[in-house]
Design a protein around this motif. Structure first.
Motif, PDB file in Angstrom:
ATOM      1  N   GLY A 125     -39.530 -33.522  15.694  1.00 42.56           N
ATOM      2  CA  GLY A 125     -38.833 -32.326  15.237  1.00 42.56           C
ATOM      3  C   GLY A 125     -38.055 -32.488  13.962  1.00 42.56           C
ATOM      4  N   VAL A 126     -38.353 -33.525  13.142  1.00 45.96           N
ATOM      5  CA  VAL A 126     -37.648 -33.691  11.880  1.00 45.96           C
ATOM      6  C   VAL A 126     -37.773 -32.413  11.058  1.00 45.96           C
ATOM      7  N   GLU A 127     -36.672 -31.957  10.474  1.00 51.69           N
ATOM      8  CA  GLU A 127     -36.668 -30.724   9.695  1.00 51.69           C
ATOM      9  C   GLU A 127     -36.875 -31.066   8.218  1.00 51.69           C
ATOM     10  N   ILE A 128     -38.008 -30.640   7.683  1.00 51.08           N
ATOM     11  CA  ILE A 128     -38.350 -30.903   6.287  1.00 51.08           C
ATOM     12  C   ILE A 128     -38.209 -29.594   5.517  1.00 51.08           C
ATOM     13  N   ARG A 129     -37.192 -29.509   4.706  1.00 52.42           N
ATOM     14  CA  ARG A 129     -36.873 -28.258   4.020  1.00 52.42           C
ATOM     15  C   ARG A 129     -37.579 -28.139   2.666  1.00 52.42           C
ATOM     16  N   THR A 130     -37.788 -26.898   2.259  1.00 50.56           N
ATOM     17  CA  THR A 130     -38.370 -26.616   0.950  1.00 50.56           C
ATOM     18  C   THR A 130     -37.453 -27.131  -0.154  1.00 50.56           C
ATOM     19  N   ASP A 131     -38.045 -27.739  -1.182  1.00 51.57           N
ATOM     20  CA  ASP A 131     -37.267 -28.233  -2.318  1.00 51.57           C
ATOM     21  C   ASP A 131     -36.950 -27.056  -3.232  1.00 51.57           C
ATOM     22  N   THR A 132     -35.736 -26.585  -3.174  1.00 53.66           N
ATOM     23  CA  THR A 132     -35.336 -25.394  -3.928  1.00 53.66           C
ATOM     24  C   THR A 132     -34.974 -25.694  -5.379  1.00 53.66           C
ATOM     25  N   ARG A 133     -35.139 -26.927  -5.823  1.00 55.10           N
ATOM     26  CA  ARG A 133     -34.859 -27.251  -7.221  1.00 55.10           C
ATOM     27  C   ARG A 133     -35.933 -26.696  -8.158  1.00 55.10           C
ATOM     28  N   PHE A 134     -37.045 -26.267  -7.621  1.00 53.72           N
ATOM     29  CA  PHE A 134     -38.119 -25.709  -8.432  1.00 53.72           C
ATOM     30  C   PHE A 134     -38.050 -24.190  -8.415  1.00 53.72           C
ATOM     31  N   VAL A 135     -38.490 -23.578  -9.494  1.00 53.03           N
ATOM     32  CA  VAL A 135     -38.466 -22.114  -9.587  1.00 53.03           C
ATOM     33  C   VAL A 135     -39.503 -21.521  -8.653  1.00 53.03           C
ATOM     34  N   SER A 136     -40.663 -22.148  -8.580  1.00 52.96           N
ATOM     35  CA  SER A 136     -41.744 -21.690  -7.704  1.00 52.96           C
ATOM     36  C   SER A 136     -41.896 -22.669  -6.542  1.00 52.96           C
ATOM     37  N   SER A 137     -41.767 -22.171  -5.336  1.00 57.78           N
ATOM     38  CA  SER A 137     -41.980 -23.040  -4.172  1.00 57.78           C
ATOM     39  C   SER A 137     -43.473 -23.305  -4.000  1.00 57.78           C
ATOM     40  N   ARG A 142     -49.082 -21.173  -3.676  1.00 56.14           N
ATOM     41  CA  ARG A 142     -50.272 -20.917  -2.857  1.00 56.14           C
ATOM     42  C   ARG A 142     -50.609 -19.429  -2.838  1.00 56.14           C
ATOM     43  N   ARG A 143     -49.583 -18.606  -2.723  1.00 53.09           N
ATOM     44  CA  ARG A 143     -49.823 -17.161  -2.717  1.00 53.09           C
ATOM     45  C   ARG A 143     -50.361 -16.694  -4.058  1.00 53.09           C
ATOM     46  N   TRP A 144     -49.807 -17.240  -5.149  1.00 52.73           N
ATOM     47  CA  TRP A 144     -50.300 -16.881  -6.478  1.00 52.73           C
ATOM     48  C   TRP A 144     -51.760 -17.311  -6.640  1.00 52.73           C
ATOM     49  N   ALA A 145     -52.071 -18.537  -6.236  1.00 50.50           N
ATOM     50  CA  ALA A 145     -53.428 -19.069  -6.391  1.00 50.50           C
ATOM     51  C   ALA A 145     -54.437 -18.301  -5.549  1.00 50.50           C
ATOM     52  N   ALA A 146     -54.017 -17.856  -4.376  1.00 52.44           N
ATOM     53  CA  ALA A 146     -54.937 -17.153  -3.470  1.00 52.44           C
ATOM     54  C   ALA A 146     -55.412 -15.827  -4.045  1.00 52.44           C
ATOM     55  N   ARG A 147     -54.671 -15.283  -4.988  1.00 49.53           N
ATOM     56  CA  ARG A 147     -55.028 -13.978  -5.576  1.00 49.53           C
ATOM     57  C   ARG A 147     -55.944 -14.129  -6.785  1.00 49.53           C
ATOM     58  N   ARG A 148     -56.304 -15.352  -7.155  1.00 47.27           N
ATOM     59  CA  ARG A 148     -57.059 -15.574  -8.387  1.00 47.27           C
ATOM     60  C   ARG A 148     -58.364 -16.319  -8.136  1.00 47.27           C
ATOM     61  N   GLN A 149     -59.384 -15.936  -8.891  1.00 50.47           N
ATOM     62  CA  GLN A 149     -60.665 -16.635  -8.795  1.00 50.47           C
ATOM     63  C   GLN A 149     -60.610 -17.980  -9.510  1.00 50.47           C
ATOM     64  N   GLY A 150     -59.917 -18.022 -10.635  1.00 52.07           N
ATOM     65  CA  GLY A 150     -59.745 -19.264 -11.374  1.00 52.07           C
ATOM     66  C   GLY A 150     -58.274 -19.486 -11.675  1.00 52.07           C
ATOM     67  N   LEU A 151     -57.866 -20.739 -11.731  1.00 52.07           N
ATOM     68  CA  LEU A 151     -56.465 -21.068 -11.967  1.00 52.07           C
ATOM     69  C   LEU A 151     -56.275 -21.555 -13.396  1.00 52.07           C
ATOM     70  N   ARG A 152     -55.392 -20.879 -14.132  1.00 47.47           N
ATOM     71  CA  ARG A 152     -55.064 -21.306 -15.478  1.00 47.47           C
ATOM     72  C   ARG A 152     -53.565 -21.184 -15.693  1.00 47.47           C
ATOM     73  N   GLU A 315     -44.012 -26.605 -13.528  1.00 46.38           N
ATOM     74  CA  GLU A 315     -44.160 -25.914 -12.248  1.00 46.38           C
ATOM     75  C   GLU A 315     -45.632 -25.796 -11.856  1.00 46.38           C
ATOM     76  N   TYR A 316     -46.482 -25.606 -12.853  1.00 51.63           N
ATOM     77  CA  TYR A 316     -47.903 -25.429 -12.580  1.00 51.63           C
ATOM     78  C   TYR A 316     -48.547 -26.695 -12.037  1.00 51.63           C
ATOM     79  N   VAL A 317     -48.268 -27.839 -12.659  1.00 46.13           N
ATOM     80  CA  VAL A 317     -48.906 -29.069 -12.188  1.00 46.13           C
ATOM     81  C   VAL A 317     -48.428 -29.422 -10.781  1.00 46.13           C
ATOM     82  N   ARG A 318     -47.165 -29.123 -10.481  1.00 44.02           N
ATOM     83  CA  ARG A 318     -46.684 -29.363  -9.112  1.00 44.02           C
ATOM     84  C   ARG A 318     -47.448 -28.479  -8.123  1.00 44.02           C
ATOM     85  N   GLY A 319     -47.667 -27.234  -8.497  1.00 44.86           N
ATOM     86  CA  GLY A 319     -48.420 -26.338  -7.625  1.00 44.86           C
ATOM     87  C   GLY A 319     -49.839 -26.827  -7.380  1.00 44.86           C
TER      88      GLY A 319
END
Length: 520
Positions: A125-137, A142-152, A315-319
């Protein structure tokens, strides 16, 4: 630290999470919670890290732990030379759990896939929280990428501009009428331009203790330990940022792609080591740069080019990393197989550009993005060095390298090993590019204008050999059509001479064998 009664939460903070706003510390109760920070051999030796990188992380950890303690936070801090140190992060978490009997374990998602997998096994049950230091979680991306056929990146960057309001007009348009001023940021540095010296930070007593610890402990480590100048506190990191904005940001736009002998920093910020540790907030950095433009201190191309590096590329390369791992770490789309040459570690080569960048890297644990991409990265791409070896090298030698940012830049941008996931074409270039953007070719043992002679620049014949080797693969890539046409138009005799010259060079490189750097 032991207690008769269980504590509330054990809050685990990693070495690259030295920010008081880190998610693991949200809701901390100083009366009942304990923060765990641990220097462990396993993380210091995962790859042969630059000695200055080890000093940077350990010193920043110690300063952060002291700052927490000064606020009344109870910190369980395990030093590298503690006789009881288990040597692993998991071992220290479990040792702390046995001693403190916490009701729960809280941490923040890490920057590496392997560490995330390990975290999930720390405790039930370790709680692993989202890293809020980034503008895009990660979830946002993932939500942005799911809406696109190609990623740029360009389209992601535009969305980030709209989301943050950075360099946007009140009616929602980009300032200056354009999203991107990159074409104005590719100038060679004139000899007449004076380059301001970057601010450095002399080690305090705590950092000097770490320097000596690292000197004793890692006797075979890579790089030079003397001359440590990185900031290890948020206060110093902010001072470094302010110095950059005041003195070097005005020249960043025009000359961000330039390279020059004896000038490792030029007009770059060198804030990435502090930013990736958590000593600076990326959005606050961008707002400070935007304010410098709005006040008239810098031109728009300088502010936009810098902000694009942070909210766009970073932010993009992290995503991409978290979207495609773990498969991304094994991609080798161009079937590159050659071992990493010894000169990547030593700098002993007659290629002046490689020599200068590697020697600078050995000394400073730093090179700016064009040096990484268009010198060491470009050579690795053209020669067909194996992505695993190149990946490990970049992760090892730079103070700002963490896998989430290093791997997509290496496998994706530099090596095209991901087959076009990150970028639409390989960043391949001949010696002409390096000659145009630097003074490295002056006095080099090789002739930058020759592609076949005994002293031909290796970047020249390797470039055309690279185009020839992958001609079929790149035939459908419109961005590669020009070099493919130019290769096809060459006389057959010249093409044969170029390929023979490249084959001889690569055979000699392969005969030299691969090189590794061990760390004790």
């Amino acid at each position: 630290m032991t207690r008769d009664k269980p504590i509330g939460a054990l809050r685990v903070v990693l070495g690259d999470q030295v920010s008081p706003e880190i998610a693991a510390l949200e809701g901390l109760d100083p009366r009942h919670d304990v923060v765990l920070m641990a220097e462990v051999t396993e993380e210091c030796t995962y790859v042969p890290y630059h000695l200055k990188k080890i000093v940077l992380v350990l010193s920043a950890m110690r300063h952060f732990a002291r700052a927490l303690a000064a606020r009344g936070v109870r910190v369980r801090y395990v030093t590298l030379d503690d006789p009881a140190n288990t040597g692993s992060l998991r071992g220290e978490v479990q040792r702390a759990m046995a001693a403190l009997r916490p009701r729960r374990v809280v941490t923040t998602e890490p920057g590496e896939y392997r560490v995330l997998q390990d975290m999930r096994g720390w405790a039930e049950g370790v709680e692993i929280r989202t890293d809020t230091r980034f503008v895009s979680s990660i979830a946002d991306f993932r939500r942005w990428a799911a809406r696109r056929q190609g990623l740029r990146m360009e389209f992601f960057y535009r969305d980030m501009r709209r989301r943050t309001g950075l360099l946007m007009t009140p009616d929602g348009e980009p300032e200056g009428g354009r999203w991107n001023f990159d074409h104005e940021n590719r100038k060679r540095l004139p000899q007449s331009v004076a380059v301001p010296e970057a601010m450095g930070f002399a080690p305090d007593d705590a950092t000097r203790e770490v320097v000596e610890l690292v000197r004793r402990r890692f006797t075979n480590g890579f790089g030079e330990l003397d001359g440590f100048r990185f900031p290890v506190t948020a206060k110093d990191a902010r001072a470094g940022l302010e110095d950059f904005i005041a003195r070097r940001l005005p020249g960043f736009g025009d000359w961000q792609d330039a390279m020059h002998s004896g000038q490792p920093v030029l007009f770059h910020a060198v804030i990435s080591p502090a930013l990736n540790l958590g000593l600076l907030d990326p959005l606050a950095v961008c707002r400070a740069v935007e304010a410098a433009w709005r006040s008239g201190h810098v031109a728009l191309n300088a502010a936009e080019g810098f902000i694009r590096q942070i909210i766009g590329w970073r932010e993009y390369v992290r995503g991409i990393y978290w979207l495609r791992m773990p498969e991304y770490g094994a991609l080798n789309a161009l079937d590159a197989t050659l071992a990493l040459p010894e000169f990547y570690w030593s700098g002993r080569t007659e290629m002046a550009c490689i020599r200068q960048v590697v020697q600078q890297t050995r000394g400073d644990a730093y090179a700016h993005h064009i040096q990484r991409l268009m010198v060491t990265g470009n050579f690795a791409l053209l020669a067909g060095l194996h992505p695993d070896a190149v990946d490990e090298w970049y992760l090892s030698v730079y103070a700002d390298a963490y896998q989430w940012v290093e791997m997509p830049n290496t496998r994706g941008m530099a090596l095209f090993a991901d087959g076009g996931v990150l970028g639409s074409k390989p960043y391949a270039a001949s010696g002409a590019y390096i000659n145009r953007m630097s003074d490295y070719c002056r006095g080099c043992a090789y002739d930058v204008k020759d592609a076949v002679g005994a002293k031909a620049c290796p970047f020249n014949f390797l470039y055309w050999d690279f185009i020839a080797r992958h001609a079929e693969r790149f035939a459908s890539n419109v961005r590669m059509s020009m070099p493919l046409r130019n290769w096809a138009r060459m006389p057959e005799e010249r093409r044969a001479a170029i390929r023979a010259r490249a084959a001889a060079f690569l055979a000699e490189l392969e005969a030299g064998g691969g090189a590794t750097c061990s760390i004790a």
